[in-house]
Write a protein that holds these residues in place. Sequence first.
Motif, mmCIF file in Angstrom:
data_model
loop_
_atom_site.group_PDB
_atom_site.id
_atom_site.type_symbol
_atom_site.label_atom_id
_atom_site.label_comp_id
_atom_site.label_asym_id
_atom_site.label_seq_id
_atom_site.Cartn_x
_atom_site.Cartn_y
_atom_site.Cartn_z
ATOM 1 N N TYR A 172 5.643 -7.406 -14.431
ATOM 2 C CA TYR A 172 6.842 -6.303 -14.045
ATOM 3 C C TYR A 172 7.978 -7.240 -13.899
ATOM 4 O O TYR A 172 7.896 -8.392 -13.344
ATOM 5 N N ALA A 228 1.037 -8.009 -12.142
ATOM 6 C CA ALA A 228 0.413 -6.727 -11.547
ATOM 7 C C ALA A 228 -1.059 -6.575 -12.169
ATOM 8 O O ALA A 228 -1.950 -5.978 -11.311
ATOM 9 N N GLU A 260 -7.989 -1.014 -4.250
ATOM 10 C CA GLU A 260 -6.908 -0.410 -3.034
ATOM 11 C C GLU A 260 -5.672 -0.034 -3.911
ATOM 12 O O GLU A 260 -5.592 -0.435 -5.091
ATOM 13 N N SER A 261 -4.850 0.529 -3.126
ATOM 14 C CA SER A 261 -3.274 0.962 -3.657
ATOM 15 C C SER A 261 -2.622 -0.508 -3.861
ATOM 16 O O SER A 261 -2.715 -1.236 -3.330
ATOM 17 N N GLY A 262 -2.028 -0.295 -5.118
ATOM 18 C CA GLY A 262 -1.407 -1.540 -5.455
ATOM 19 C C GLY A 262 -2.433 -2.725 -6.371
ATOM 20 O O GLY A 262 -1.692 -3.658 -6.745
ATOM 21 N N SER A 263 -3.503 -2.257 -6.444
ATOM 22 C CA SER A 263 -4.373 -3.328 -7.177
ATOM 23 C C SER A 263 -4.187 -3.431 -8.701
ATOM 24 O O SER A 263 -4.726 -4.102 -9.253
ATOM 25 N N GLY A 264 -3.280 -2.340 -9.195
ATOM 26 C CA GLY A 264 -3.119 -2.422 -10.621
ATOM 27 C C GLY A 264 -3.537 -1.538 -11.501
ATOM 28 O O GLY A 264 -3.504 -1.504 -12.893
ATOM 29 N N LYS A 265 -4.252 -0.411 -11.025
ATOM 30 C CA LYS A 265 -5.071 0.634 -11.635
ATOM 31 C C LYS A 265 -4.090 1.315 -12.630
ATOM 32 O O LYS A 265 -4.332 1.528 -13.792
ATOM 33 N N SER A 266 -2.875 1.932 -12.086
ATOM 34 C CA SER A 266 -1.933 2.710 -12.938
ATOM 35 C C SER A 266 -1.371 1.791 -13.907
ATOM 36 O O SER A 266 -0.972 2.490 -15.108
ATOM 37 N N THR A 267 -1.195 0.516 -13.504
ATOM 38 C CA THR A 267 -0.411 -0.231 -14.496
ATOM 39 C C THR A 267 -1.361 -0.413 -15.954
ATOM 40 O O THR A 267 -0.838 -0.371 -16.763
HETATM 41 P P1 ADP Z 1 -2.273 0.907 -8.095
HETATM 42 O O1 ADP Z 1 -2.241 2.142 -9.303
HETATM 43 O O2 ADP Z 1 -3.708 0.480 -8.048
HETATM 44 O O3 ADP Z 1 -1.842 1.691 -6.748
HETATM 45 P P2 ADP Z 1 -0.153 -0.093 -9.460
HETATM 46 O O4 ADP Z 1 -0.745 -0.544 -10.998
HETATM 47 O O5 ADP Z 1 0.690 1.078 -9.234
HETATM 48 O O6 ADP Z 1 -1.376 0.083 -8.416
HETATM 49 O O7 ADP Z 1 0.555 -1.447 -9.105
HETATM 50 C C1 ADP Z 1 0.104 -2.658 -9.093
HETATM 51 C C2 ADP Z 1 1.190 -3.768 -8.668
HETATM 52 O O8 ADP Z 1 2.467 -3.733 -9.570
HETATM 53 C C3 ADP Z 1 1.580 -3.345 -7.098
HETATM 54 O O9 ADP Z 1 2.060 -4.645 -6.648
HETATM 55 C C4 ADP Z 1 3.154 -2.677 -7.337
HETATM 56 O O10 ADP Z 1 3.964 -2.766 -6.390
HETATM 57 C C5 ADP Z 1 3.448 -3.253 -8.869
HETATM 58 N N1 ADP Z 1 4.372 -2.321 -9.609
HETATM 59 C C6 ADP Z 1 3.941 -1.160 -10.024
HETATM 60 N N2 ADP Z 1 4.974 -0.356 -10.622
HETATM 61 C C7 ADP Z 1 6.027 -1.211 -10.675
HETATM 62 C C8 ADP Z 1 7.113 -1.242 -11.436
HETATM 63 N N3 ADP Z 1 7.769 -0.276 -11.966
HETATM 64 N N4 ADP Z 1 8.011 -2.440 -11.133
HETATM 65 C C9 ADP Z 1 7.447 -3.366 -10.408
HETATM 66 N N5 ADP Z 1 6.467 -3.482 -9.740
HETATM 67 C C10 ADP Z 1 5.766 -2.490 -9.917
#
Ligand code: ADP
Length: 243
Positions: free
Chosen positions: A13, A28, A47-54
């Motif tokens: 990101y 990420a 866990e939360s923040g591990s990159g799943k949604s990304t």
């Molecule tokens: P999960 O879905 O597992 O909770 P995310 O994919 O949302 O994880 O996030 C992975 C990492 O990327 C985290 O460190 C989060 O803070 C970061 N992140 C997610 N979305 C953004 C964004 N739009 N801009 C910057 N960093 C992001």
Amino acid sequence: GPALEVRDLTVRYGRPVRFGGTAKTSPAVDGVSFDIAPGETLGLVGESGSGKSTIGKAILGLQPASAGQVLLHGSDITRASLRQRRVTAIDLRVVFQDPYSSLNPAQTIGKTLTEPLRVLRVPKDQHRPRAAEALAAVGLPADAIDRYPAQFSGGQRQRIAIARALVCDPQVIVLDEPVSSLDVSTQAQVLNLLADLRDARGLALLFIAHDLGVVRFLAQRAVVLYRGQVMESGPIEEVTQRP
Ligand code: ADP
Ligand code: ADP
């Protein structure tokens, strides 16, 4: 071959942050690979923040990949244009945790369900029949078509979001925490529905969730992420999600 394949996917990101003069970025998502066959479900947990949604967003083209590839039925869609995405979106759909990500409270269910068909330029005479068919497939009554999202329970709204994904007759669906906002008994009903749809249609499902609990119900295999990297992957019975 696989319906969906993710190869060495890396997503960063923003711009590099500089510490003491050296560029230091922590991606990420960092070199993640997996594939999903037709009819199969892969759990993507962490866990939360591990990159799943990304990863989900990169697959859907909502977040650019920094490196690596996403292949849909063997075609590289990683850097597909918006116009190309309109074509791949027939085959590749998404269901989010919050059904309101897909449902507009001011629109009838019929309008919401036929929206992807309008965007994808499906002939108009097919819209209402396909919306009706999708509603039936998720177990909702035909008269739902003229009602509004607020007239349905949380579980029914998530069924409508699933119907919205199904209306295009896709082969791959990304499920991003699809039951996390539902109570336990409604979760079980929606998971059963997803399993039935998958088996009847040979859908490839990427099931994103925090933990293995709900994923076990549907997935044959799982990938465990930790800080953007694959910690563990394999048959669901062998994956433990120990950090
Ligand atoms: P999960 O879905 O597992 O909770 P995310 O994919 O949302 O994880 O996030 C992975 C990492 O990327 C985290 O460190 C989060 O803070 C970061 N992140 C997610 N979305 C953004 C964004 N739009 N801009 C910057 N960093 C992001
Ligand atoms: P759509 O507008 O394609 O029907 P939804 O409104 O159901 O999609 O999903 C919400 C978000 O996800 C929107 O930003 C939409 O553009 C995006 N999206 C859904 N499916 C796809 C897809 N297959 N490829 C790219 N983006 C998608």
